[in-house]
Design a protein around this motif. Structure first.
Motif, PDB file in Angstrom:
ATOM      1  N   LEU A 511      -2.203 -32.571   0.777  1.00 40.24           N
ATOM      2  CA  LEU A 511      -0.941 -33.208   0.411  1.00 40.24           C
ATOM      3  C   LEU A 511      -1.200 -34.687   0.198  1.00 40.24           C
ATOM      4  CD1 LEU A 511       2.192 -33.165   0.132  1.00 40.24           C
ATOM      5  CD2 LEU A 511       2.289 -33.569   2.608  1.00 40.24           C
ATOM      6  N   VAL A 512      -0.792 -35.200  -0.954  1.00 40.61           N
ATOM      7  CA  VAL A 512      -1.054 -36.594  -1.301  1.00 40.61           C
ATOM      8  C   VAL A 512       0.196 -37.210  -1.903  1.00 40.61           C
ATOM      9  CG1 VAL A 512      -2.488 -38.171  -2.651  1.00 40.61           C
ATOM     10  CG2 VAL A 512      -3.472 -36.053  -1.783  1.00 40.61           C
ATOM     11  N   PHE A 518      -3.004 -36.074   3.412  1.00 38.87           N
ATOM     12  CA  PHE A 518      -3.368 -35.199   4.517  1.00 38.87           C
ATOM     13  C   PHE A 518      -4.199 -34.035   3.990  1.00 38.87           C
ATOM     14  CE2 PHE A 518       0.704 -37.058   5.969  1.00 38.87           C
ATOM     15  CZ  PHE A 518       0.251 -37.686   7.116  1.00 38.87           C
ATOM     16  N   ASN A 519      -5.173 -33.622   4.793  1.00 41.96           N
ATOM     17  CA  ASN A 519      -6.014 -32.479   4.461  1.00 41.96           C
ATOM     18  C   ASN A 519      -6.171 -31.610   5.700  1.00 41.96           C
ATOM     19  OD1 ASN A 519      -7.418 -33.301   1.660  1.00 41.96           O
ATOM     20  ND2 ASN A 519      -7.307 -35.107   2.973  1.00 41.96           N
ATOM     21  N   ALA A 520      -6.159 -30.304   5.501  1.00 44.08           N
ATOM     22  CA  ALA A 520      -6.407 -29.363   6.590  1.00 44.08           C
ATOM     23  C   ALA A 520      -7.240 -28.212   6.042  1.00 44.08           C
ATOM     24  CB  ALA A 520      -5.095 -28.841   7.173  1.00 44.08           C
ATOM     25  N   GLU A 551     -10.360 -28.242  10.704  1.00 41.91           N
ATOM     26  CA  GLU A 551     -10.580 -29.651  10.387  1.00 41.91           C
ATOM     27  C   GLU A 551      -9.293 -30.267   9.856  1.00 41.91           C
ATOM     28  OE1 GLU A 551     -15.227 -29.052   8.887  1.00 41.91           O
ATOM     29  OE2 GLU A 551     -13.584 -29.224   7.436  1.00 41.91           O
ATOM     30  N   LEU A 552      -8.983 -31.446  10.365  1.00 41.32           N
ATOM     31  CA  LEU A 552      -7.802 -32.193   9.931  1.00 41.32           C
ATOM     32  C   LEU A 552      -8.218 -33.614   9.583  1.00 41.32           C
ATOM     33  CD1 LEU A 552      -5.365 -31.130  12.797  1.00 41.32           C
ATOM     34  CD2 LEU A 552      -5.479 -30.123  10.509  1.00 41.32           C
ATOM     35  N   SER A 553      -7.621 -34.163   8.553  1.00 38.29           N
ATOM     36  CA  SER A 553      -7.853 -35.571   8.231  1.00 38.29           C
ATOM     37  C   SER A 553      -6.636 -36.107   7.501  1.00 38.29           C
ATOM     38  CB  SER A 553      -9.114 -35.753   7.380  1.00 38.29           C
ATOM     39  OG  SER A 553      -8.959 -35.125   6.116  1.00 38.29           O
ATOM     40  N   GLY A 554      -6.450 -37.423   7.577  1.00 39.49           N
ATOM     41  CA  GLY A 554      -5.305 -37.995   6.900  1.00 39.49           C
ATOM     42  C   GLY A 554      -5.286 -39.503   6.970  1.00 39.49           C
ATOM     43  N   LYS A 555      -4.424 -40.077   6.159  1.00 39.78           N
ATOM     44  CA  LYS A 555      -4.200 -41.522   6.168  1.00 39.78           C
ATOM     45  C   LYS A 555      -2.732 -41.756   5.856  1.00 39.78           C
ATOM     46  CE  LYS A 555      -6.017 -45.908   4.412  1.00 39.78           C
ATOM     47  NZ  LYS A 555      -7.083 -46.547   3.598  1.00 39.78           N
ATOM     48  N   TYR A 556      -2.119 -42.666   6.613  1.00 42.60           N
ATOM     49  CA  TYR A 556      -0.698 -42.943   6.445  1.00 42.60           C
ATOM     50  C   TYR A 556      -0.469 -44.448   6.482  1.00 42.60           C
ATOM     51  CZ  TYR A 556       4.354 -42.890   7.244  1.00 42.60           C
ATOM     52  OH  TYR A 556       5.706 -43.090   7.141  1.00 42.60           O
ATOM     53  N   HIS A 557       0.246 -44.953   5.493  1.00 42.67           N
ATOM     54  CA  HIS A 557       0.583 -46.375   5.432  1.00 42.67           C
ATOM     55  C   HIS A 557       1.913 -46.590   6.155  1.00 42.67           C
ATOM     56  CE1 HIS A 557      -2.576 -47.833   2.666  1.00 42.67           C
ATOM     57  NE2 HIS A 557      -2.537 -46.597   2.194  1.00 42.67           N
ATOM     58  N   LEU A 558       1.837 -47.168   7.347  1.00 42.56           N
ATOM     59  CA  LEU A 558       3.044 -47.443   8.110  1.00 42.56           C
ATOM     60  C   LEU A 558       3.890 -48.510   7.431  1.00 42.56           C
ATOM     61  CD1 LEU A 558       1.397 -47.505  11.652  1.00 42.56           C
ATOM     62  CD2 LEU A 558       2.662 -45.624  10.610  1.00 42.56           C
ATOM     63  N   ILE A 564      -2.848 -46.179   9.293  1.00 42.02           N
ATOM     64  CA  ILE A 564      -3.537 -45.414  10.322  1.00 42.02           C
ATOM     65  C   ILE A 564      -4.218 -44.250   9.626  1.00 42.02           C
ATOM     66  CG2 ILE A 564      -1.468 -44.042  10.851  1.00 42.02           C
ATOM     67  CD1 ILE A 564      -2.510 -43.906  13.758  1.00 42.02           C
ATOM     68  N   SER A 565      -5.452 -43.985   9.992  1.00 44.06           N
ATOM     69  CA  SER A 565      -6.203 -42.884   9.394  1.00 44.06           C
ATOM     70  C   SER A 565      -7.033 -42.218  10.471  1.00 44.06           C
ATOM     71  CB  SER A 565      -7.110 -43.387   8.254  1.00 44.06           C
ATOM     72  OG  SER A 565      -8.081 -44.298   8.738  1.00 44.06           O
ATOM     73  N   GLY A 566      -7.514 -41.026  10.171  1.00 39.98           N
ATOM     74  CA  GLY A 566      -8.338 -40.359  11.161  1.00 39.98           C
ATOM     75  C   GLY A 566      -8.707 -38.958  10.753  1.00 39.98           C
TER      76      GLY A 566
END
Length: 697
Positions: A511-512, A518-520, A551-558, A564-566
């Motif tokens: 999802l972008v 976000f990726n799963a 596996e999970l990964s993502g980045k979010y612009h607060l 925050i990413s991880g």
């Protein structure tokens, strides 16, 4: 020839047919949706382009694979001294740090060791393997100029259809810089703990339809442990030309490493002892390595696609003391290669067809000697000295159909690997005639060949312009490495080995939007004919392992200035049969050096247009140290702080504080020869640097 379809693969094929049927019956009247996601998306994240998943530029959102990358802006912020500091940002990936520039790799796998441990990963510069097929080295990422790369891409899961042998658990592809980029020229200087100094240069020049660039860095580090440290030099030259018909990119990549290597410190949790962890039980150990890679890619657009051909050469040479063995033998190895890659991409209507041919020829030598006597069955003198001529020949095809909201991809690769081995010493063992069982055995001259067909299939469904889901079946393989075939022990005269094979199923979701990504993914992998050395020190290939994970990964612009990413991975890696790697039954045990949890997180803040700061966390969970699961390491969590300050358009400063909380930890824990052994982690340390830039001419 082995066609790698298991009974479970037949079941998967049935599901594939059902998916295909569903796709062909999908309604096409959804006018609001366009299969080309980029034409409707406005965010930069959606437009992200990566090349490794398909061996050609592909949009991330419409790629049916788990792929992550660390781009130049992140590399500049991290300023890594070791490749593990960069790749912990990618889920499912752990580069376990040894001493100096040494490392071992895990991608959807345990940390793999031994002669073929490195053979489970395809490591490349612009898609060309850093080392020749069959002659990998576990530390080969130090050959590449990752510090000045355009980005580093990691493709997780089997990928042999496009990359061939060694793409078992994943691919690490270093993307070289673009000489046409408008980035300013620069020189930099960086300093830190243990007399660390690095000088770097980036220079570009352009004239009409051509561009030339030079990237180089020189590093000195005197080492945290006694009598350790390294000097390393890397240089990348890039020439690009755009003609009326042909485009060309030529790259020369050179690296040199001179390292004084520190060995394991021994004893239970001695990495917590501030004096012992700085000691060096092996002050005599060293590693010297030089490498050269060069290629020239010619590409052209055709009426319905494009064509490229890439001849290349490589040269690798290395000598190192095997400090991890009590008798400390010296290994010297080298190989020289020439090869060619060619690819044609055809596109018409809703069909994309990619075909290619790869060829690699290598001449290699390995010599092992021991200066001091150790025991009658481990004698001093020459253990091995042999030449190997090897060739790899492969053809592949991948077809992709766009059907309404579906994208279906089917591919296959046929590859042959041939080894022509020439023993330069007397056949048999290296011991005196009266020794019944000798540690070192030299097989007689022989030719060994492996031919494998490797298929893959994926189905991707576009929910809308920002969201996709996919299902993937893939297969990976690797031919045995030359050392597994010809560096034999304990009177084994022939290594009758099969190719390692892995079957994988993967489900993924992506999802972008303009604020977040976000990726799963969930994966199931089963590996058979796993090559290992049994309790009699014989090389055999009847091992079976299971690998399951999320596996999970993502980045979010607060906000526009805070992000925050991880990433987080939970996975289990188990022995699936009772292989003779232990004197006990280990079926169902977890594989050693396989943490169930790994991950990282970053909190970044653009304080102003000129100041950026980032707090970064890295986590490695607990893991077992032996197949019996009787020895264990508790894992660790580290925190780093990265700072960047642009004083003026010409001058910028950076600082990195590693292990900010001064945690006692082990970079890698091990259990061998009856002892706990550790590469001790370093305490809090600060590195600062300055970069001066000027405009291109």
């Amino acid at each position: 020839m082995h066609v790698l379809f298991s009974p479970c693969r037949i079941a998967f094929s049935a599901l594939t047919l059902a998916t295909f049927s569903l796709a062909t019956q999908a309604q096409t009247q959804n006018d609001a949706f366009d299969n080309d996601v980029s034409q409707q998306a406005n965010s930069q994240a959606v437009e992200r382009i990566l090349v490794t998943a398909n061996r050609s530029p592909s949009r991330l959102l419409t790629t049916a694979a788990s792929i992550g990358s660390v781009d130049k802006s992140e590399l500049d912020l991290i300023n890594h001294q070791h490749i593990n500091q960069a790749l912990h940002r990618i889920s499912g990936t752990w580069i376990s740090r040894g001493n100096g520039q040494e490392h071992l790799t895990a991608i959807r796998s345990p940390v793999l060791t031994g002669a073929g441990g490195c053979g489970a990963f395809f490591m490349a510069l612009d898609g060309i393997s850093l080392r020749a097929p069959g002659f990998c080295n576990a530390n080969q990422l130090f050959d590449a100029n990752t510090e000045q790369a355009q980005r580093i891409e990691v493709l997780r899961g089997p990928s042999s259809t496009l990359f061939g042998s060694n793409a078992v658990h994943g691919v690490i592809n270093i993307i070289s810089p673009d000489a046409y980029a408008s980035t300013a020229n620069s020189v930099g200087l960086r300093a830190g703990r243990d007399d660390h100094l690095r000088a770097s240069l980036a220079y570009r020049t352009q004239e009409d339809n051509s561009a030339f660039a030079v990237f180089g860095n020189l590093t000195q580090n005197n080492g945290y442990q006694q009598n350790s440290g390294y000097d390393q030099q890397k240089m990348t030259l890039v020439y690009q030309q755009t003609g009326n018909v042909w485009q060309n990119k030529t790259v020369l990549d050179i690296a040199n490493l001179e390292q004084e290597t520190a060995g394991f410190v021994q004893g239970f949790e001695v990495f917590k002892d501030k004096q012992i962890r700085r000691s060096n039980p092996n002050p005599e150990a060293f590693r010297d390595a030089t490498s050269l890679r060069a290629y020239s890619q010619f590409s052209m657009e055709t009426a319905n696609g494009n064509f490229s051909v890439t001849p290349y050469i490589r040269r690798n040479q290395m000598a190192f003391l095997q400090h991890f063995l009590p008798w400390k033998a010296l290994e010297e190895n080298s190989h020289s290669s020439a090869g060619i890659q060619s690819q044609y991409r055809y596109q018409k209507d809703n069909l994309n067809l990619t075909t290619g041919f790869d060829f690699d020829f290598t001449r290699a030598n390995l010599r092992e000697t021991q200066d001091q006597a150790f025991s009658p069955n481990i004698p001093q003198g020459e253990h091995y000295d042999y030449n190997v001529n090897a060739s790899t020949t492969a053809a592949y095809v991948q077809a992709q159909w766009e059907l309404s909201n579906w994208q279906l991809t089917l591919g296959g690769r046929l590859e042959n690997v041939l080894f022509d081995y020439d023993n330069l010493l007397k056949d048999g063992n290296a011991c005196a005639p009266e020794v019944a069982t000798c540690r070192f055995t030299r097989p007689e001259d022989q030719n060994v060949s492996f031919t494998v067909f490797s298929p893959s299939f994926s189905a991707l469904y576009s929910v809308n312009q920002y969201q996709t889901a996919y299902f993937k079946l893939s297969q990976g393989f690797r031919a045995p490495q030359a050392t597994e075939l010809f560096r034999l022990q304990n009177n084994q005269s022939v290594a009758d080995l099969n190719e390692e094979e892995i079957d994988a199923i993967e489900l993924g979701w992506r999802l972008v939007s303009d604020k977040y990504a976000f990726n799963a993914s969930v994966f199931w992998q089963e590996k058979k004919d796993f090559i290992f050395q049994d309790t009699n020190r014989q090389n055999i290939s009847n091992g079976e392992t299971r690998h399951r994970g999320l596996e999970l990964s993502g980045k979010y612009h607060l906000s526009p200035s805070v992000y925050i990413s991880g990433n987080a991975t939970y996975a289990t890696h188990e022995y699936a049969n009772a292989i003779a790697i232990s004197n006990t039954n280990i079926e169902g045990n977890e594989i050693d050096t396989a943490p169930r949890t790994i991950g990282s997180a970053q909190l970044g803040w653009h304080v102003s247009d000129t100041i950026q700061t980032e707090l970064s966390l890295q986590h490695v969970g607990d893991y077992f140290l032996n197949p019996e699961n009787t020895a264990e390491y508790d894992g660790h969590t580290l925190v780093d702080l990265n700072l960047h300050y642009e004083y003026s358009p010409q001058l910028r400063f950076n600082a990195n504080i590693y292990n900010l909380l001064d945690k006692d930890y082990a970079e890698r824990a091990d259990f061998g020869f009856g002892n706990y052994r550790y590469f001790a982690g370093q305490p809090r340390r600060i590195f600062v640097g300055a970069t001066w830039s000027w405009s291109q001419q």
